[in-house]
Design a protein around this motif. Structure first.
Motif, PDB file in Angstrom:
ATOM      1  N   HIS A   1       0.754  -1.052   0.099  1.00 38.16           N
ATOM      2  CA  HIS A   1       0.082   0.070  -0.020  1.00 38.16           C
ATOM      3  C   HIS A   1       0.778   1.391   0.042  1.00 38.16           C
ATOM      4  N   ALA A   2       0.193   2.290  -0.661  1.00 37.07           N
ATOM      5  CA  ALA A   2       0.932   3.490  -0.366  1.00 37.07           C
ATOM      6  C   ALA A   2      -0.343   4.552   0.249  1.00 37.07           C
ATOM      7  N   LEU A   3       0.266   5.750   0.738  1.00 39.35           N
ATOM      8  CA  LEU A   3      -0.765   6.565   1.162  1.00 39.35           C
ATOM      9  C   LEU A   3      -1.743   7.249  -0.026  1.00 39.35           C
ATOM     10  N   SER A   4      -0.931   7.878  -0.881  1.00 38.70           N
ATOM     11  CA  SER A   4      -1.938   8.430  -1.809  1.00 38.70           C
ATOM     12  C   SER A   4      -2.037   7.782  -3.066  1.00 38.70           C
ATOM     13  N   PHE A   5      -1.494   6.740  -3.421  1.00 42.48           N
ATOM     14  CA  PHE A   5      -1.882   6.140  -4.931  1.00 42.48           C
ATOM     15  C   PHE A   5      -2.034   4.752  -4.594  1.00 42.48           C
ATOM     16  N   ASP A   6      -2.732   3.980  -5.678  1.00 44.95           N
ATOM     17  CA  ASP A   6      -2.797   2.837  -5.384  1.00 44.95           C
ATOM     18  C   ASP A   6      -1.571   1.726  -5.974  1.00 44.95           C
ATOM     19  N   ARG A   7      -1.230   0.661  -5.130  1.00 40.14           N
ATOM     20  CA  ARG A   7      -0.343  -0.145  -5.529  1.00 40.14           C
ATOM     21  C   ARG A   7      -0.762  -1.479  -5.686  1.00 40.14           C
ATOM     22  N   VAL A   8      -0.380  -2.646  -5.049  1.00 48.60           N
ATOM     23  CA  VAL A   8      -1.025  -3.748  -5.259  1.00 48.60           C
ATOM     24  C   VAL A   8      -2.254  -3.830  -4.317  1.00 48.60           C
ATOM     25  N   GLY A   9      -2.319  -3.028  -3.210  1.00 49.88           N
ATOM     26  CA  GLY A   9      -3.357  -2.733  -2.480  1.00 49.88           C
ATOM     27  C   GLY A   9      -3.685  -1.328  -2.839  1.00 49.88           C
ATOM     28  N   PRO A  10      -4.969  -0.829  -2.477  1.00 53.80           N
ATOM     29  CA  PRO A  10      -5.524   0.361  -2.736  1.00 53.80           C
ATOM     30  C   PRO A  10      -4.871   1.529  -1.703  1.00 53.80           C
ATOM     31  N   ARG A  11      -5.078   2.725  -2.149  1.00 51.80           N
ATOM     32  CA  ARG A  11      -4.424   3.945  -1.191  1.00 51.80           C
ATOM     33  C   ARG A  11      -5.232   4.117   0.162  1.00 51.80           C
TER      34      ARG A  11
ATOM     35  N   PRO B   1     -12.047   4.468  -6.858  1.00 53.25           N
ATOM     36  CA  PRO B   1     -12.374   4.341  -8.159  1.00 53.25           C
ATOM     37  C   PRO B   1     -11.248   3.448  -8.820  1.00 53.25           C
ATOM     38  N   ASP B   2     -11.468   2.535  -9.832  1.00 58.06           N
ATOM     39  CA  ASP B   2     -10.651   1.990 -10.592  1.00 58.06           C
ATOM     40  C   ASP B   2      -9.756   1.014  -9.948  1.00 58.06           C
ATOM     41  N   TYR B   3      -9.740   0.758  -8.759  1.00 64.05           N
ATOM     42  CA  TYR B   3      -9.146  -0.403  -7.904  1.00 64.05           C
ATOM     43  C   TYR B   3      -9.877  -1.809  -8.199  1.00 64.05           C
ATOM     44  N   GLY B   4      -9.187  -2.768  -8.367  1.00 66.37           N
ATOM     45  CA  GLY B   4      -9.877  -3.814  -8.374  1.00 66.37           C
ATOM     46  C   GLY B   4      -9.855  -4.827  -7.239  1.00 66.37           C
TER      47      GLY B   4
ATOM     48  N   ALA C   1     -15.807 -10.092  -2.203  1.00 64.79           N
ATOM     49  CA  ALA C   1     -16.044 -10.300  -0.814  1.00 64.79           C
ATOM     50  C   ALA C   1     -16.070  -8.994  -0.245  1.00 64.79           C
ATOM     51  N   LEU C   2     -14.860  -8.238  -0.478  1.00 62.15           N
ATOM     52  CA  LEU C   2     -14.715  -6.699   0.055  1.00 62.15           C
ATOM     53  C   LEU C   2     -15.701  -5.793  -0.385  1.00 62.15           C
ATOM     54  N   LYS C   3     -16.052  -6.064  -1.539  1.00 66.07           N
ATOM     55  CA  LYS C   3     -16.870  -5.004  -2.345  1.00 66.07           C
ATOM     56  C   LYS C   3     -18.447  -5.155  -1.674  1.00 66.07           C
ATOM     57  N   ARG C   4     -18.821  -6.380  -1.421  1.00 62.04           N
ATOM     58  CA  ARG C   4     -20.093  -6.945  -0.950  1.00 62.04           C
ATOM     59  C   ARG C   4     -20.065  -6.909   0.617  1.00 62.04           C
ATOM     60  N   SER C   5     -18.948  -6.478   1.422  1.00 68.11           N
ATOM     61  CA  SER C   5     -18.831  -6.312   2.864  1.00 68.11           C
ATOM     62  C   SER C   5     -19.679  -5.539   3.562  1.00 68.11           C
TER      63      SER C   5
ATOM     64  N   THR D   1     -11.367 -12.297   0.845  1.00 68.54           N
ATOM     65  CA  THR D   1     -10.662 -10.779   0.580  1.00 68.54           C
ATOM     66  C   THR D   1      -9.278 -11.074  -0.227  1.00 68.54           C
ATOM     67  N   SER D   2      -8.829 -10.335  -1.001  1.00 72.01           N
ATOM     68  CA  SER D   2      -7.617 -10.697  -1.844  1.00 72.01           C
ATOM     69  C   SER D   2      -6.626 -10.148  -0.955  1.00 72.01           C
ATOM     70  N   MET D   3      -6.671  -9.567   0.218  1.00 75.38           N
ATOM     71  CA  MET D   3      -5.423  -9.206   1.424  1.00 75.38           C
ATOM     72  C   MET D   3      -5.355 -10.368   2.116  1.00 75.38           C
ATOM     73  N   THR D   4      -4.155 -11.023   1.707  1.00 75.31           N
ATOM     74  CA  THR D   4      -3.732 -12.036   2.320  1.00 75.31           C
ATOM     75  C   THR D   4      -2.943 -11.985   3.539  1.00 75.31           C
ATOM     76  N   TYR D   5      -2.664 -11.055   3.960  1.00 77.62           N
ATOM     77  CA  TYR D   5      -1.755 -10.544   5.118  1.00 77.62           C
ATOM     78  C   TYR D   5      -2.297 -11.077   6.236  1.00 77.62           C
ATOM     79  N   ALA D   6      -1.825 -11.730   7.109  1.00 77.21           N
ATOM     80  CA  ALA D   6      -2.119 -12.521   8.326  1.00 77.21           C
ATOM     81  C   ALA D   6      -2.929 -11.625   9.315  1.00 77.21           C
ATOM     82  N   GLY D   7      -2.480 -10.482   9.263  1.00 76.29           N
ATOM     83  CA  GLY D   7      -2.867  -9.614  10.365  1.00 76.29           C
ATOM     84  C   GLY D   7      -2.030  -9.117  11.469  1.00 76.29           C
ATOM     85  N   ILE D   8      -2.543  -8.023  12.129  1.00 75.36           N
ATOM     86  CA  ILE D   8      -1.759  -7.402  13.192  1.00 75.36           C
ATOM     87  C   ILE D   8      -2.396  -7.996  14.562  1.00 75.36           C
TER      88      ILE D   8
END
Length: 126
Positions: free
Chosen positions: A32-42, A55-58, A62-66, A89-96
């Motif tokens: 992720h980045a603060l102000s622009f999309d990368r693999v994850g959204p801004r 907008p325009d982030y894929g 599941a997240l869209k329906r959440s 979700t496509s965020m496969t990070y295990a979490g904090i």
């Protein structure tokens, strides 16, 4: 021996610290980045934003329906275990797992949203 047996209250959680949160955010920058999309959204404008709405982030379906609107509570729950909070979700990070680290990270995201880096990247500023 527990705190009650000692006649003492458990230690209070420290207040959220945005400076500590900034250091924790370094982990997020792999995707992720603060102000622009990368693999994850801004992340600028995250708090108060409906999940899956940049907008325009894929996003995953599941997240869209959440129906999540990101606030401290929903973000805390998601950051603890993304794949459990939103199965599919496509965020496969295990979490904090650490509650204080999540609180610090959320404090950082709230604070940074008020900086020129985020304000200048808002869609209305383009």
């Amino acid at each position: 021996m527990g705190y009650a047996a000692l006649g003492a209250a458990p230690p209070a959680a420290a207040a959220p610290d945005a400076m500590r949160g900034e250091a924790i955010y370094a982990r997020c920058q792999a995707c992720h980045a603060l102000s622009f999309d990368r693999v994850g959204p801004r992340h600028c404008g995250l708090l108060g934003r409906p999940a899956g709405s940049v907008p325009d982030y894929g996003y995953s379906a599941a997240l869209k329906r959440s129906a999540i609107v990101w606030d401290e509570k929903s973000l805390d729950r998601f950051l603890a275990a993304p794949m459990k909070a939103v199965p599919g979700t496509s965020m496969t990070y295990a979490g904090i797992p650490d509650r204080q680290e999540r609180a610090d990270l959320i404090a950082y995201l709230r604070q940074v949203d008020q900086t020129p880096a985020c304000r200048d990247s808002a869609p209305s500023a383009r």
